[in-house]
Write a protein that holds these residues in place. Structure first.
Motif, PDB file in Angstrom:
ATOM      1  N   LYS A  17       0.853  -1.188   0.000  1.00  0.00           N
ATOM      2  CA  LYS A  17       0.000   0.000   0.000  1.00  0.00           C
ATOM      3  C   LYS A  17       0.890   1.240   0.000  1.00  0.00           C
ATOM      4  N   TYR A  19       0.907   5.534  -0.073  1.00  0.00           N
ATOM      5  CA  TYR A  19       0.236   6.833  -0.009  1.00  0.00           C
ATOM      6  C   TYR A  19       1.178   7.819  -0.691  1.00  0.00           C
ATOM      7  N   LYS A  53      -7.293  -1.521   7.295  1.00  0.00           N
ATOM      8  CA  LYS A  53      -8.056  -0.849   6.225  1.00  0.00           C
ATOM      9  C   LYS A  53      -8.057  -1.693   4.949  1.00  0.00           C
ATOM     10  N   LEU A  56     -10.286  -4.725   5.346  1.00  0.00           N
ATOM     11  CA  LEU A  56     -11.699  -4.326   5.271  1.00  0.00           C
ATOM     12  C   LEU A  56     -12.097  -3.874   3.862  1.00  0.00           C
ATOM     13  N   VAL A  58     -11.518  -0.980   2.539  1.00  0.00           N
ATOM     14  CA  VAL A  58     -11.937   0.425   2.478  1.00  0.00           C
ATOM     15  C   VAL A  58     -10.867   1.301   1.822  1.00  0.00           C
ATOM     16  N   THR A  59      -9.750   0.706   1.474  1.00  0.00           N
ATOM     17  CA  THR A  59      -8.710   1.455   0.768  1.00  0.00           C
ATOM     18  C   THR A  59      -8.116   0.547  -0.314  1.00  0.00           C
ATOM     19  N   GLY A  60      -7.619   1.159  -1.365  1.00  0.00           N
ATOM     20  CA  GLY A  60      -7.046   0.372  -2.454  1.00  0.00           C
ATOM     21  C   GLY A  60      -5.656  -0.133  -2.089  1.00  0.00           C
ATOM     22  N   LYS A  77     -18.326  -6.212  -0.001  1.00  0.00           N
ATOM     23  CA  LYS A  77     -19.505  -6.201   0.869  1.00  0.00           C
ATOM     24  C   LYS A  77     -19.715  -7.582   1.516  1.00  0.00           C
ATOM     25  N   ARG A  80     -16.964  -8.168   4.102  1.00  0.00           N
ATOM     26  CA  ARG A  80     -17.159  -7.393   5.348  1.00  0.00           C
ATOM     27  C   ARG A  80     -18.299  -7.946   6.194  1.00  0.00           C
ATOM     28  N   ARG A  81     -19.210  -8.667   5.543  1.00  0.00           N
ATOM     29  CA  ARG A  81     -20.307  -9.291   6.288  1.00  0.00           C
ATOM     30  C   ARG A  81     -19.778 -10.311   7.305  1.00  0.00           C
ATOM     31  N   TYR A  85     -15.492  -5.195  13.127  1.00  0.00           N
ATOM     32  CA  TYR A  85     -14.326  -4.302  13.227  1.00  0.00           C
ATOM     33  C   TYR A  85     -14.480  -3.367  14.414  1.00  0.00           C
ATOM     34  N   ALA A  91     -16.194   5.303  16.578  1.00  0.00           N
ATOM     35  CA  ALA A  91     -16.716   6.360  15.703  1.00  0.00           C
ATOM     36  C   ALA A  91     -18.220   6.508  15.881  1.00  0.00           C
TER      37      ALA A  91
ATOM     38  N   HIS B  86     -15.249   9.198  11.046  1.00  0.00           N
ATOM     39  CA  HIS B  86     -16.274   8.153  11.057  1.00  0.00           C
ATOM     40  C   HIS B  86     -16.424   7.432   9.711  1.00  0.00           C
ATOM     41  N   PRO B  94     -20.862  -3.863   6.151  1.00  0.00           N
ATOM     42  CA  PRO B  94     -21.169  -4.540   4.883  1.00  0.00           C
ATOM     43  C   PRO B  94     -22.085  -3.705   3.984  1.00  0.00           C
TER      44      PRO B  94
END
Lengths: 282, 274
Positions: A17, A19, A53, A56, A58-60, A77, A80-81, A85, A91, B86, B94
């Protein structure tokens, strides 16, 4: 725990990864077996949160990650089911109530809302369920975050520094709660700064440093390493300078251990030692 | 789909808890009543005006207020989640990014619609009781147009929210959009007409570039097709296409404006680092 035939709960393969020009993860690979608790260790900026991340989705990233056979890049999706996390900082909106937070997340996850009351009871927040999240303590918020992670009864838990902001006593309570969750056979990847208390909880230790894996070892293997050792008192000499001097005279890293004969110091030495896995002091 | 509904429901709940929704409704109700009452006094009479006069007076205020509120709310949505840290947590659930975006959009449009309908409704109920004559269809038409404009502007706000690094930046962008669409657009077109000899086709194209102008012309064509009020763009449109043709074209343009910003936002959000 059901993961489907032949699929490990978490498979991370050659993940890199970046940045911009910064390489946050440099080709890390590991596989977590069902029911394993893996402690992901490393100093700030070592890539622990980035690893989460990526898992999950949520990031490439370059490389591949699968959760129980589901690639997170293409079936994020679905993947993640299967994951609960717990972020480093919960949050939640301070104006929400614990019960409101969990009901909303249950709807998002497609989980049964009846689990909300059960989980509030389990993390001992039933009395606080109608209070504002901003008014409950940090420990309570962390327990609420754990309840949120458990809402859909996922087989895999990703816990990012779950005890970082807690005091010693609350940290102990939280670890007790984790030990209970472990009894259910969940697969857990847990990142932390705090090595103390991991003994007996984690089955395996992965140490990251500057985005590279510098140690990946089973807990019992580490235990065995404690035997047959000669302890040298450095008397103020920096361990890195001493190791460097030993290397200069041809004593390889496979014969060197830093610290006293206990698990915490052995891991701590791995965290402090610069370089790749070949140079990891043993 | 359940995730979209869950996110939308939370947006509406947050809007009620944040009290802006009630304030927004109250502002609309007061505006409708105030304009109606003052309009009648200016004419030397007592009591409330009927719907038609009130509607025309409300139009200009709605064209200022509704875009401002919708743009600001849209701009705050994704960017505020990012600011508070957040966004990663939401995306770790999901759900897809598209579902998050659609849920936010639907929730904000629903919340502003509830407030607008409540405000217009309360104002309309009072006018209906006290006014001498009733032409509610124009009032309802204005309500529908305001709701449509609110949807469009919420979408543009969301797009700004997706491309911005922070909420402040997103709000800065939408303030520029609001200033341009509501205040500066007419002046720019007048300048273009005189300097660049913009013809009829050019005028029409320019009109379709601004959703606020589309709603303004659409409202006037159907409420009070007065050439002076319509301005050069509306007049050209009415002469070329007639009322029905102009209404169809403008409605189609408005529908495109409702979809396009969200589609672009979804495409950009799918690739954006969180």
């Amino acid at each position: 725990m059901v993961f489907g035939t032949g699929h490990a709960p978490v498979v991370v393969s050659d993940v890199t990864k970046r940045y911009g020009r910064l390489e946050a993860l440099a080709g890390i690979s590991f596989t977590i077996e069902p029911g394993q608790i893996v402690a992901l260790l490393g100093p700030n900026g070592s890539g622990k949160t980035t690893t989460f991340k990526c898992i999950l989705g949520v990031t490439g990233f370059d490389g591949s990650i699968e959760i129980a056979g589901r690639p997170v890049k293409t079936q994020g999706k679905d993947a993640r089911r299967l994951v609960g996390y717990l972020p480093q900082t919960p949050a939640f909106d301070p104006g929400d109530t614990p019960i409101g937070v969990l009901q909303f997340l249950a709807d998002l996850k497609g989980a049964d809302r009846r689990r909300v009351d059960l989980l509030l009871e389990r993390v001992n927040l039933t009395d606080e369920r109608l209070m504002k999240v901003g008014e409950i303590s940090g420990g309570m918020r962390q327990r609420l975050a754990l309840a949120a992670a458990l809402l859909s009864d996922p087989p895999v838990l990703l816990l990012d520094e779950p005890t970082a902001s807690l005091d010693t006593e609350t940290r102990k309570q939280f670890r007790k709660l984790l030990a209970e969750v472990r009894q259910e056979g969940k697969t857990i990847l847990l990142s932390t700064h705090f090595i103390e208390g991991l003994q007996g909880l984690a089955d395996r230790f992965i140490v990251l440093e500057q985005g590279r894996m510098v140690l990946d070892m089973a807990a019992d293997e580490l235990e065995k390493k404690k035997g047959n050792r000669v302890v040298v008192d450095l008397n103020g000499t920096a361990p890195s300078a001493f190791l460097s001097a030993l290397r200069d005279i041809g004593v390889g890293p496979e014969r060197i251990a830093v610290g006293e004969a206990n698990l915490e110091d052995l891991l701590a030495s791995a965290l402090d030692f610069p370089g790749g896995s070949e140079e990891t002091p043993r | 789909m359940n995730a979209v509904i869950a996110i939308a429901r939370k947006e509406v709940r947050d809007a009620v808890a944040g009290r802006w929704l009630i304030l927004y409704a109250a502002v609309f109700a007061v505006l409708a009543l105030g304009l109606s009452y003052l309009g009648q006094r200016n004419l030397g009479g007592l009591g409330f005006e009927n719907f038609s006069r009130t509607t025309a007076s409300l139009l200009n205020l709605c064209l200022l207020l509704a875009p401002l509120v919708a743009l600001s709310l849209g701009a705050g949505s994704i960017a505020a989640e990012r600011d508070r840290g957040h966004l990663t947590y939401l995306l770790s659930q999901p759900i897809s990014r598209l579902e998050l975006l659609l849920g936010k959009f639907a929730g904000l449009v629903a919340a502003t619609s509830i407030a607008t309908i409540a405000g217009f409704g309360a104002g309309g109920a009072v006018i209906a009781i006290f006014a001498s004559s009733i032409d509610a269809s124009t009032y309802v038409l204005l309500l529908v147009l305001v709701l449509a404009l609110t949807s469009v502007m919420t979408g543009i706000g969301l797009l700004a929210s997706v491309v911005s690094a922070s909420r402040v930046q997103a709000l800065g962008i939408v303030m520029l959009v609001w200033f341009f669409a509501v205040l500066f657009f007419d002046l720019l077109l007048i300048g273009l007409v005189s300097e660049a000899s913009l013809g009829g086709g050019g005028l029409l194209a320019a009109l379709l570039l601004n959703p606020v102008e589309i709603v303004r012309v659409l409202a006037i064509i159907n409420l009070e097709p007065d050439l002076e009020v319509l301005g050069p763009f509306g007049s050209y449109l009415l002469e070329t296409l007639g009322t029905t043709g102009a209404t169809v074209l403008l409605s189609a343009a408005l529908a495109a404006w409702a979809v396009a910003p969200i589609a672009v936002a979804a495409r950009l959000f799918a690739r954006r680092e969180v």
